[in-house]
Scaffold this active site. Structure first.
Site, PDB file in Angstrom:
ATOM      1  CE  LYS A 111      -4.255  -1.736   0.680  1.00 23.62           C
ATOM      2  NZ  LYS A 111      -5.110  -2.543   1.485  1.00 23.62           N
ATOM      3  CE  LYS A 194      -5.673  -8.952  -1.856  1.00 24.05           C
ATOM      4  NZ  LYS A 194      -5.870  -8.349  -0.548  1.00 24.05           N
ATOM      5  CE  LYS A 197     -12.857  -5.544   1.392  1.00 25.11           C
ATOM      6  NZ  LYS A 197     -12.468  -4.984   2.647  1.00 25.11           N
TER       7      LYS A 197
HETATM    8  P1  TYM Z   1     -10.361  -7.367   4.250  1.00 23.27           P
HETATM    9  O1  TYM Z   1     -11.537  -6.486   4.516  1.00 23.27           O
HETATM   10  O2  TYM Z   1      -9.359  -6.913   3.256  1.00 23.27           O
HETATM   11  O3  TYM Z   1     -10.876  -8.791   3.795  1.00 23.27           O
HETATM   12  C1  TYM Z   1     -11.845  -9.521   4.542  1.00 23.27           C
HETATM   13  C2  TYM Z   1     -11.490 -10.996   4.509  1.00 23.27           C
HETATM   14  O4  TYM Z   1     -11.512 -11.462   3.148  1.00 23.27           O
HETATM   15  C3  TYM Z   1     -10.284 -12.104   2.846  1.00 23.27           C
HETATM   16  N1  TYM Z   1      -9.961 -11.874   1.423  1.00 23.27           N
HETATM   17  C4  TYM Z   1      -9.762 -12.854   0.535  1.00 23.27           C
HETATM   18  N2  TYM Z   1      -9.784 -14.199   0.644  1.00 23.27           N
HETATM   19  C5  TYM Z   1      -9.524 -14.917  -0.465  1.00 23.27           C
HETATM   20  N3  TYM Z   1      -9.221 -14.355  -1.677  1.00 23.27           N
HETATM   21  C6  TYM Z   1      -9.193 -13.008  -1.826  1.00 23.27           C
HETATM   22  N4  TYM Z   1      -8.915 -12.452  -3.009  1.00 23.27           N
HETATM   23  C7  TYM Z   1      -9.461 -12.194  -0.692  1.00 23.27           C
HETATM   24  N5  TYM Z   1      -9.493 -10.857  -0.486  1.00 23.27           N
HETATM   25  C8  TYM Z   1      -9.800 -10.677   0.813  1.00 23.27           C
HETATM   26  C9  TYM Z   1      -9.264 -11.434   3.742  1.00 23.27           C
HETATM   27  O5  TYM Z   1      -8.113 -12.229   3.914  1.00 23.27           O
HETATM   28  C10 TYM Z   1     -10.057 -11.264   5.020  1.00 23.27           C
HETATM   29  O6  TYM Z   1     -10.030 -12.441   5.788  1.00 23.27           O
HETATM   30  N6  TYM Z   1      -7.355  -6.499   8.127  1.00 23.27           N
HETATM   31  C11 TYM Z   1      -8.558  -7.201   7.719  1.00 23.27           C
HETATM   32  C12 TYM Z   1      -9.735  -6.881   8.610  1.00 23.27           C
HETATM   33  C13 TYM Z   1      -9.477  -7.131  10.054  1.00 23.27           C
HETATM   34  C14 TYM Z   1      -9.389  -8.384  10.693  1.00 23.27           C
HETATM   35  C15 TYM Z   1      -9.137  -8.102  12.056  1.00 23.27           C
HETATM   36  C16 TYM Z   1      -9.490  -9.713  10.246  1.00 23.27           C
HETATM   37  C17 TYM Z   1      -9.293  -6.165  10.994  1.00 23.27           C
HETATM   38  N7  TYM Z   1      -9.093  -6.748  12.194  1.00 23.27           N
HETATM   39  C18 TYM Z   1      -8.982  -9.126  13.011  1.00 23.27           C
HETATM   40  C19 TYM Z   1      -9.341 -10.737  11.198  1.00 23.27           C
HETATM   41  C20 TYM Z   1      -9.086 -10.432  12.554  1.00 23.27           C
HETATM   42  C21 TYM Z   1      -8.896  -6.807   6.298  1.00 23.27           C
HETATM   43  O7  TYM Z   1      -8.587  -5.735   5.864  1.00 23.27           O
HETATM   44  O8  TYM Z   1      -9.637  -7.729   5.608  1.00 23.27           O
END
Ligand code: TYM
Length: 329
Positions: A111, A194, A197
């Site tokens: 990022k 990947k 979003k």
């Molecule tokens: P975020 O919002 O980017 O994504 C949410 C969840 O979706 C998974 N994910 C994917 N899995 C498979 N293939 C993909 N292309 C893909 N893109 C996203 C992510 O791995 C995630 O599990 N930092 C985290 C949010 C968070 C969090 C936490 C998660 C904040 N605190 C504590 C677990 C525990 C995030 O930005 O996920």
């Protein structure tokens, strides 16, 4: 009963990657343990975001959690910002994670590489500190995530070790858990990156029109040759579509491969599109009903109360351990 926690950050639109990585598993997770599922809205502030967009995205995530089968009687759904213990834990834990390890986080490197140094917020750098707090506040045993978040959960494990070595067994040791199939769904236009979003090219958004979803899948980048075979290195496009199919149908990659034996790419893609639509169309209908009825509001209010109870209890333990004077005991 084991405690399970995970979160989704309300930036951009939810993708099929988010669905396969996490949302799809919610029904099973809430039957397996005590589940805490949240909207990581404080994390969304780590990159510039329009306030109205943040509010709308937060509602969308709540609605998609519920549309994916989250049952408020079984699991707790809440907004991170409505449980103040997260911010307090952040203030404490920032002293137990170090600049070196934070600067080695892949997400931060990716990022920040696209930004001017003068525009990189402290919150983006310290993102894993807040995330570690999210996890330990609920004494989480299991943290279901996609592959991209695994490194942050590993860093949380380092923090727990460091903290407990110094203060005794205060924090519970969490474990990341990833899907067998679909831990990293790739972009349809460039299967070497990947699906995310913040990168709309080649992504399937959960709110996309069904016709658009079919079109995106039919025009997904494929590879040389004509065999439908799982080989991520040499056939990343086909392998990604096979993974999506297997995840949607709840079958193994081998079973999916077998199903497509002898079939051409065109026919293969058509069936992948059918499989995705079969799942996403009813999901969208449930989502719309939830949005129209605003049923998420009550769920989030109750969830915040339940989550606060547990988080505040853990926070007290943490404050006591580090020596913050407890005057209400
Ligand atoms: P975020 O919002 O980017 O994504 C949410 C969840 O979706 C998974 N994910 C994917 N899995 C498979 N293939 C993909 N292309 C893909 N893109 C996203 C992510 O791995 C995630 O599990 N930092 C985290 C949010 C968070 C969090 C936490 C998660 C904040 N605190 C504590 C677990 C525990 C995030 O930005 O996920």
């Amino acid at each position: 009963m084991e405690k399970i926690l995970t979160g989704i950050k309300p930036t951009g639109k939810l993708t099929l990657g988010n669905y396969i990585g996490v949302l799809k598993n919610i029904r099973a997770l809430q039957d397996r343990g005590e589940c805490y599922l949240f909207i990581a809205d404080l994390h969304a502030l780590t990159l510039p975001i329009d306030p109205e967009e943040l509010r709308q995205n937060s509602i969308d995530i709540a609605a998609f959690y519920l549309a994916s089968g989250l049952d408020p009687k079984k699991a707790t759904l809440f907004l991170q910002s409505s449980v103040s213990a997260h911010a307090e834990a952040n203030a404490i834990f920032q002293n137990y994670l170090y600049m070196g390890e934070l600067s080695r986080m892949t997400q931060f490197k990716d990022k920040s590489a696209k930004m001017k140094e003068s525009a990189i917020g402290l919150g983006l750098f310290a993102y894993p500190v807040l995330m570690a707090g999210d996890i330990v506040l609920y004494d989480a045993d299991i943290v279901p995530v996609g592959e991209d978040q695994k490194q942050h959960v590993e860093l949380t494990r380092d923090l727990v070790n460091r903290f407990n070595n110094r203060y005794g067994e205060v924090l519970k040791m969490p474990k990341p858990e990833m899907n067998k199939v679909g831990r990293r769904i790739m972009s349809l236009s460039d299967p070497t990156v990947k699906m995310s979003k913040s990168d709309p090219k080649g992504d399937i958004f959960l709110k996309d029109d069904i016709k658009v979803i079919r079109k995106k899948i039919m025009s997904a980048v494929t590879d040389l040759g004509s065999e439908v075979k799982y080989d991520p290195e040499n056939k990343p496009g086909i392998s990604n579509l096979l993974t999506i199919y297997a995840a949607m149908k709840d079958v193994s990659i081998e079973e999916a491969e077998k199903h497509f034996e002898g079939k051409r790419y065109g026919e293969f893609k058509g069936e992948v599109a059918d499989a995705v639509i079969e799942v996403i169309e009813p999901l969208q209908q449930r989502y719309q009903q939830i949005i129209d009825s605003k049923s998420y509001l009550e769920v989030l209010k109750e969830g915040a109360q339940r989550a606060s109870q547990l988080a505040n209890k853990t926070l007290k333990r943490i404050k006591k351990a580090v020596g913050l004077l407890q005057i209400d005991e």
